[in-house]
Structure formats: structure tokens, C-alpha cells
Write a protein that holds these residues in place. Structure first.
Motif, PDB file in Angstrom:
ATOM      1  N   ARG A   1       0.839  -1.220   0.000  1.00  0.00           N
ATOM      2  CA  ARG A   1       0.000   0.000   0.000  1.00  0.00           C
ATOM      3  C   ARG A   1       0.863   1.255   0.000  1.00  0.00           C
ATOM      4  O   ARG A   1       0.545   2.231  -0.684  1.00  0.00           O
ATOM      5  CB  ARG A   1      -0.941  -0.014   1.204  1.00  0.00           C
ATOM      6  CG  ARG A   1      -2.009  -1.076   1.119  1.00  0.00           C
ATOM      7  CD  ARG A   1      -3.033  -0.964   2.234  1.00  0.00           C
ATOM      8  NE  ARG A   1      -3.832  -2.188   2.269  1.00  0.00           N
ATOM      9  CZ  ARG A   1      -3.827  -3.085   3.244  1.00  0.00           C
ATOM     10  NH1 ARG A   1      -3.071  -2.875   4.335  1.00  0.00           N
ATOM     11  NH2 ARG A   1      -4.568  -4.162   3.171  1.00  0.00           N
ATOM     12  N   GLN A   2       1.952   1.248   0.746  1.00  0.00           N
ATOM     13  CA  GLN A   2       2.836   2.400   0.737  1.00  0.00           C
ATOM     14  C   GLN A   2       3.446   2.603  -0.640  1.00  0.00           C
ATOM     15  O   GLN A   2       3.571   3.739  -1.122  1.00  0.00           O
ATOM     16  CB  GLN A   2       3.943   2.216   1.780  1.00  0.00           C
ATOM     17  CG  GLN A   2       4.945   3.352   1.839  1.00  0.00           C
ATOM     18  CD  GLN A   2       4.322   4.691   2.218  1.00  0.00           C
ATOM     19  OE1 GLN A   2       3.324   4.753   2.940  1.00  0.00           O
ATOM     20  NE2 GLN A   2       4.918   5.795   1.727  1.00  0.00           N
ATOM     21  N   GLN A   3       3.792   1.518  -1.315  1.00  0.00           N
ATOM     22  CA  GLN A   3       4.352   1.625  -2.665  1.00  0.00           C
ATOM     23  C   GLN A   3       3.307   2.104  -3.666  1.00  0.00           C
ATOM     24  O   GLN A   3       3.638   2.807  -4.627  1.00  0.00           O
ATOM     25  CB  GLN A   3       4.950   0.283  -3.079  1.00  0.00           C
ATOM     26  CG  GLN A   3       6.189  -0.089  -2.280  1.00  0.00           C
ATOM     27  CD  GLN A   3       6.666  -1.499  -2.542  1.00  0.00           C
ATOM     28  OE1 GLN A   3       6.026  -2.265  -3.277  1.00  0.00           O
ATOM     29  NE2 GLN A   3       7.789  -1.875  -1.940  1.00  0.00           N
ATOM     30  N   ILE A   4       2.043   1.736  -3.455  1.00  0.00           N
ATOM     31  CA  ILE A   4       0.963   2.252  -4.306  1.00  0.00           C
ATOM     32  C   ILE A   4       0.861   3.768  -4.142  1.00  0.00           C
ATOM     33  O   ILE A   4       0.784   4.503  -5.136  1.00  0.00           O
ATOM     34  CB  ILE A   4      -0.376   1.580  -3.954  1.00  0.00           C
ATOM     35  CG1 ILE A   4      -0.351   0.107  -4.373  1.00  0.00           C
ATOM     36  CG2 ILE A   4      -1.541   2.306  -4.626  1.00  0.00           C
ATOM     37  CD1 ILE A   4      -1.494  -0.718  -3.790  1.00  0.00           C
ATOM     38  N   TYR A   5       0.878   4.215  -2.905  1.00  0.00           N
ATOM     39  CA  TYR A   5       0.836   5.660  -2.651  1.00  0.00           C
ATOM     40  C   TYR A   5       2.010   6.360  -3.338  1.00  0.00           C
ATOM     41  O   TYR A   5       1.823   7.375  -4.025  1.00  0.00           O
ATOM     42  CB  TYR A   5       0.872   5.915  -1.144  1.00  0.00           C
ATOM     43  CG  TYR A   5       1.061   7.373  -0.798  1.00  0.00           C
ATOM     44  CD1 TYR A   5      -0.011   8.253  -0.767  1.00  0.00           C
ATOM     45  CD2 TYR A   5       2.342   7.876  -0.529  1.00  0.00           C
ATOM     46  CE1 TYR A   5       0.168   9.589  -0.470  1.00  0.00           C
ATOM     47  CE2 TYR A   5       2.527   9.213  -0.237  1.00  0.00           C
ATOM     48  CZ  TYR A   5       1.432  10.065  -0.206  1.00  0.00           C
ATOM     49  OH  TYR A   5       1.619  11.396   0.071  1.00  0.00           O
ATOM     50  N   GLU A   6       3.197   5.814  -3.163  1.00  0.00           N
ATOM     51  CA  GLU A   6       4.384   6.443  -3.751  1.00  0.00           C
ATOM     52  C   GLU A   6       4.327   6.409  -5.277  1.00  0.00           C
ATOM     53  O   GLU A   6       4.745   7.367  -5.937  1.00  0.00           O
ATOM     54  CB  GLU A   6       5.637   5.735  -3.244  1.00  0.00           C
ATOM     55  CG  GLU A   6       5.881   5.948  -1.755  1.00  0.00           C
ATOM     56  CD  GLU A   6       6.953   5.043  -1.184  1.00  0.00           C
ATOM     57  OE1 GLU A   6       7.459   4.163  -1.933  1.00  0.00           O
ATOM     58  OE2 GLU A   6       7.286   5.180   0.012  1.00  0.00           O
ATOM     59  N   GLY A   7       3.803   5.331  -5.843  1.00  0.00           N
ATOM     60  CA  GLY A   7       3.704   5.236  -7.291  1.00  0.00           C
ATOM     61  C   GLY A   7       2.732   6.250  -7.870  1.00  0.00           C
ATOM     62  O   GLY A   7       3.022   6.915  -8.871  1.00  0.00           O
ATOM     63  N   ILE A   8       1.567   6.377  -7.240  1.00  0.00           N
ATOM     64  CA  ILE A   8       0.594   7.368  -7.715  1.00  0.00           C
ATOM     65  C   ILE A   8       1.160   8.772  -7.568  1.00  0.00           C
ATOM     66  O   ILE A   8       1.033   9.608  -8.474  1.00  0.00           O
ATOM     67  CB  ILE A   8      -0.741   7.229  -6.964  1.00  0.00           C
ATOM     68  CG1 ILE A   8      -1.372   5.864  -7.245  1.00  0.00           C
ATOM     69  CG2 ILE A   8      -1.707   8.348  -7.375  1.00  0.00           C
ATOM     70  CD1 ILE A   8      -2.633   5.585  -6.439  1.00  0.00           C
ATOM     71  N   ALA A   9       1.805   9.036  -6.441  1.00  0.00           N
ATOM     72  CA  ALA A   9       2.400  10.359  -6.231  1.00  0.00           C
ATOM     73  C   ALA A   9       3.447  10.664  -7.302  1.00  0.00           C
ATOM     74  O   ALA A   9       3.574  11.818  -7.741  1.00  0.00           O
ATOM     75  CB  ALA A   9       3.023  10.429  -4.837  1.00  0.00           C
ATOM     76  N   ALA A  10       4.169   9.637  -7.740  1.00  0.00           N
ATOM     77  CA  ALA A  10       5.224   9.849  -8.733  1.00  0.00           C
ATOM     78  C   ALA A  10       4.662  10.224 -10.099  1.00  0.00           C
ATOM     79  O   ALA A  10       5.289  10.989 -10.844  1.00  0.00           O
ATOM     80  CB  ALA A  10       6.091   8.595  -8.848  1.00  0.00           C
TER      81      ALA A  10
END
Length: 277
Positions: free
Chosen positions: A120-129
Motif C-alpha cells: 500500500r505504501q508503494q501504491i501511494y508512492e507510485g501514484i504520487a510519482a
């Protein structure tokens, strides 16, 4: 109060994956002939094509492009894997812009080799990117929570509450959620979380089909609206009470229906939509 029910096809959208055996040229022509007004294009349908020309072809047939499916699949145990996913989502944004699609649906992904919280943290970071490019292209990103049976590899986002939390945390008008009845009908907090979507202004998409009883395959045995146990009309009322005025997108993965005459299937979709959505 809910908006008045429309007994017509003015808000009916069909995903190209729903009539998978047809290429996009055939799908567009047949949808238009049957009075369907919207289309969501899956990226596989664009392979090897001039995307801008395809978009013009769709609009020339009188169809509105509702969204592009799909982006996402951000989590990976390696940095290179995560970057590859980000790069693919940047390409998806460019494809949506060329096609004239105002939105990308995100099937966010999960990696079974790590805890769901890490995914989930990587999903957040991916969308933010990818968010700056999405905003620049004016392409919305709709986080689609999937049924928990897909939490192993397809999505670490399993509830609408989790999707709402992430959309709020990202804090952008270009990020919202997609409500798919197949994935969310079971959730006891669904009405509350749909209302929360409305208050926050990030209810971007509404997908419909049905959950067969018994379900023979958890991915490839979705039913036509009305042949399963999902309270589709009830959920539609909640969605419209939340202020949603967009298309109702028919998204059906079914080996059984794909094996049939797709013209017959499309007419069954129309009938089921008019009777049960």
C-alpha cells in the motif's frame, strides 16, 4: 434524494474487454449501432494502432470515451520493478491523452512477497510519482479497490475505505476512486464510504456486473446484471445520492460469454442494463 432512474442507454458504457473477441473497430461500430453511448477502452485494444486516430474514430461514431483501463500494479520488492511500473503508468497517461480519455482506472497491484502494508505504501508512492504528469495532461486517476480474494497479486487496496483514505492522503483533484459493484457489494461500510466519496468530490467511476451463485471462477465468471446476488439498484442509488452523474460502465469478464456470439451478448447487456441497473 436519488436522481430519477433513466430507462434508456444515455448513461450506459461498455468496456472493450466485455466484448473481448471483437477488435476495437468492430466494438465501436456495434456499440454505436445498438445505441450504447459510452466506451471504456482497454490498453490491449490499442496495441499497434495510431492512438489519436483511434480516438477520433470512436468519437466520430458518437461514443464518449469514459476512461482508459488500466494503470497501476505499482508494488514490487525491487526498486527496478517499481520504476518499471511507474514508467508504464506514465505511458498510460500519454496514451489516455492521445486517445482523449479523461481518466485512467488504476488496478493498484500487490506483491505477495511482502506485507500488504508495504504494498500500500508503494501504491501511494507510485501514484504520487505519476500525479504531476496526470495533472499536466488533465487525466484523472481512479483508484479501484478490488475484492479481497485478489489481495495476493492484483490489489492491496481491498475496501472503499482504503481507497478513500489514499485519495484523501494524496489530496489532488486528479485522484479519486472507482466503485465496482463486483468488488465492493459485500462491504458493510459501502453506503457510508460512497457517501464519503461524494463529500470529498472524488467519486470518479461506477462499474456494474453481477456475482454469480455459485461463482465458477473468481476472475472469469462474472454475470450479467440481474443474474447474481449483487443489489445493483441499491448501490446505484447510493452512488447517485453521493452526487455521481457519470456513466454506468458494464465490465464483464466471462469465458462463457466470450465464447458466444458477441452481437447476441451485446443485446443481452442492453436488456440487463435497462432492467437491473
Amino acid at each position: 434524494m436519488s436522481t430519477q432512474r433513466l430507462h434508456d442507454l444515455s448513461r450506459c458504457c461498455v468496456h472493450t474487454i466485455t466484448t473481448k473477441p471483437w477488435d476495437i473497430d468492430t466494438a465501436v461500430q456495434r456499440y454505436a449501432q445498438e445505441g450504447i453511448k459510452g466506451i471504456t477502452v482497454w490498453r490491449d485494444a490499442l496495441a499497434g494502432r495510431d492512438i489519436q486516430q483511434t480516438g477520433r474514430m470512436v468519437r466520430d461514431q458518437g461514443l464518449e470515451i469514459v476512461s482508459l483501463c488500466r494503470g497501476g500494479f505499482f508494488p514490487h520488492t525491487t526498486a527496478s520493478g517499481r520504476q518499471k511500473a511507474i514508467d508504464d503508468n506514465l505511458r498510460a497517461i500519454e496514451e489516455a491523452s492521445q486517445l482523449g480519455a479523461p481518466m485512467i482506472v488504476l488496478v493498484c497491484g500487490a506483491d505477495p512477497a511482502q506485507p500488504l502494508e508495504v504494498s500500500r505504501q508503494q501504491i501511494y508512492e507510485g501514484i504520487a510519482a505519476v500525479l504531476p504528469q496526470a495533472a499536466s495532461a488533465q487525466v484523472k486517476l481512479a483508484i479501484e479497490p478490488l475484492h479481497p480474494v485478489y489481495a495476493d497479486t492484483r490489489s492491496a487496496i481491498s475496501t472503499l475505505a482504503q481507497a478513500n483514505d489514499m485519495a484523501q492522503l494524496l489530496g489532488s483533484p486528479w485522484v479519486g476512486v472507482a466503485v465496482d459493484v463486483y468488488h465492493l457489494w459485500w462491504d458493510p461500510a459501502l453506503q457510508t464510504e460512497i457517501a464519503r466519496c461524494g463529500r470529498n468530490g472524488h467519486l470518479f467511476a461506477f462499474h456494474v456486473c453481477d456475482w454469480r451463485v455459485p461463482t465458477r471462477h473468481l476472475l472469469l465468471d462474472r454475470g450479467l446484471m440481474g443474474e447474481g446476488c449483487i443489489p445493483i439498484r441499491q448501490i446505484r442509488e447510493w452512488v447517485e445520492d453521493a452526487g455521481f452523474t457519470g456513466f454506468h460502465e458494464v465490465e464483464i469478464f466471462s469465458d462463457e460469454y466470450w465464447a458466444q456470439d458477441q452481437q447476441v451478448f451485446l443485446r443481452q447487456i442492453k436488456q440487463a442494463y435497462l432492467q437491473h441497473v
